[in-house]
Design an enzyme around this catalytic site. Structure first.
Site, PDB file in Angstrom:
ATOM      1  N   LEU A 120       0.812  -1.206   0.000  1.00 18.06           N
ATOM      2  CA  LEU A 120       0.000   0.000   0.000  1.00 18.06           C
ATOM      3  C   LEU A 120       0.852   1.267   0.000  1.00 18.06           C
ATOM      4  CD1 LEU A 120      -2.838   1.233   0.119  1.00 18.06           C
ATOM      5  CD2 LEU A 120      -2.681   1.123   2.626  1.00 18.06           C
ATOM      6  N   ASP A 121       0.662   2.096  -1.034  1.00 24.17           N
ATOM      7  CA  ASP A 121       1.323   3.400  -1.175  1.00 24.17           C
ATOM      8  C   ASP A 121       2.853   3.298  -1.153  1.00 24.17           C
ATOM      9  OD1 ASP A 121      -1.067   4.833  -1.374  1.00 24.17           O
ATOM     10  OD2 ASP A 121      -1.288   4.923   0.794  1.00 24.17           O
ATOM     11  N   GLU A 122       3.396   2.148  -1.558  1.00 18.43           N
ATOM     12  CA  GLU A 122       4.842   1.976  -1.556  1.00 18.43           C
ATOM     13  C   GLU A 122       5.374   1.542  -2.923  1.00 18.43           C
ATOM     14  OE1 GLU A 122       6.211  -0.474   1.639  1.00 18.43           O
ATOM     15  OE2 GLU A 122       5.137   0.653   3.184  1.00 18.43           O
TER      16      GLU A 122
END
Length: 289
Positions: A232-234
Site C-alpha cells: 500500500l502506497d509503496e
C-alpha cells in the site's frame, strides 16, 4: 511529406555497444533520430534508453521494423517496446468523492495539454457523473458498501477489469480513488496503474491528513505519484512535489495547497507515462524528461 514517428524504450543488462547497435539499426532501416536519452545504473547493472525517431524509408513497413528489431532485442536480451508516437494512450480515471485530481486531468485532456483518450470514468460513488457527462465520457458507478465482504470486493474489481479490457485501456489512474486494491487487482494492472497520495504517509494516516499535519505544525507538505502495487502506497515513485507552509496557515489552507500539489504531480506522472518516459528499475523508476 510527414514521416511516421516512433518511441523506442529499452532496458537490459548494461554492456558495451548498445547505443551503437541501436543507432546503427535505425540508420540501416532508414530512420532518423529526433531525440535520445540513456542511463546506466551502476547499482542494478541495467541500461535504459528512450529513442524518439522518424521512419523515412517508405519501403520499411511497421511490421518489418518491429520484426527486425525483435532479432536485435533477442540478441541483447532486451525488454523493449516500440510505440507509435502519434497514437494517444487510452486512460481510465477512477475517483471516489474528492474530485480535484479528476477535474484537473479532464481539463488538461479537453484543452489538449494531455494527449490521451479517456473512454471511461469509474467510481464507487455518483458524485461526478454530471462532470463526466459534461465531457461526454461514459461514467461507470460500481458501488462498494462500507465493510463489504471480500467476495463483494472481488466482484466489483472483476467488473473494473472488464471495463479495462473492453475499452483497451493502457493506463488506469487512481485520481483519489479511496479503495485499497486487492493483490490480484494490483497484479493485473502491474506497470499500468498510477496512484496519488499526500506525502505525509505513513506519518498521518486516515481521515483529514492535512488537519493532522496542521496539529503537528509541519513546515512542508507535498504529494507523491507512484505505480500501484500490493504494498500500500509503496510502489515505484514517479514524481513528487512539495510546498513550504507556516504557522499562519490553517488546516483548510493546507488542504487547498495540498490538493493543488496533488493535481500537478499526478498530471506530470500521467503525461510522462503517455509519452513513454517512465521505465521501471526494480522498486524505482527511470524518468527521461
Amino acid at each position: 511529406m510527414t514521416h511516421p514517428e516512433y518511441i523506442l524504450t529499452i532496458s537490459c543488462l548494461d554492456q558495451r555497444g548498445i547505443v551503437h547497435r541501436v543507432s546503427g539499426f535505425l540508420a540501416d532501416h532508414g530512420c532518423n533520430i529526433i531525440d535520445s536519452a540513456q542511463f546506466g545504473d551502476a547499482q542494478s547493472k541495467l541500461f535504459f534508453m528512450r529513442v524518439h525517431f522518424s521512419s523515412e524509408d517508405t519501403s520499411v513497413t511497421d511490421e518489418a521494423l518491429r520484426a527486425d528489431f525483435a532479432v536485435l532485442g533477442g540478441l541483447l536480451n532486451m525488454d523493449w517496446e516500440l510505440h507509435d508516437a502519434a497514437a494517444k494512450p487510452r486512460v481510465m480515471l477512477m475517483v471516489s468523492k474528492i474530485g480535484h485530481c479528476l477535474n484537473d486531468l479532464l481539463f488538461r485532456y479537453k484543452s489538449g495539454l494531455l494527449p490521451v483518450e479517456i473512454p471511461a470514468i469509474v467510481s464507487n460513488h455518483t458524485d461526478f457523473y454530471q462532470l463526466a457527462a459534461s465531457y461526454n465520457i461514459p461514467f461507470h458507478h460500481l458501488p462498494l458498501a462500507a465493510g463489504a465482504s471480500e467476495d463483494a470486493k472481488l466482484a466489483q474489481e472483476a467488473r473494473i477489469l472488464e471495463i479495462v479490457e473492453a475499452n483497451q485501456i493502457d493506463l488506469v489512474v487512481l485520481a483519489r480513488y479511496m479503495q485499497i486494491l486487492s493483490p490480484s487487482m494490483c497484479a493485473a494492472l502491474k506497470g499500468r496503474a498510477i496512484n496519488i497520495h499526500h506525502s505525509f504517509l505513513p506519518s498521518f494516516k486516515g481521515a483529514k491528513p492535512y488537519y493532522q499535519a496542521h496539529d503537528r505544525g509541519v513546515k512542508l507538505i507535498g504529494a507523491t505519484a507512484h505505480f500501484v502495487t500490493s504494498d500500500l502506497d509503496e510502489g515505484p515513485i514517479i514524481e513528487q512535489g512539495v510546498e513550504r507552509v507556516d504557522h499562519s496557515m490553517g488546516p483548510d489552507t493546507l488542504t487547498a495547497i495540498g490538493r493543488d500539489i496533488e493535481s500537478v504531480v499526478l498530471a506530470r506522472a500521467v503525461k510522462w507515462f503517455t509519452e513513454h518516459r517512465i521505465l521501471l528499475n526494480g522498486h524505482k523508476t527511470v524518468i527521461f524528461n
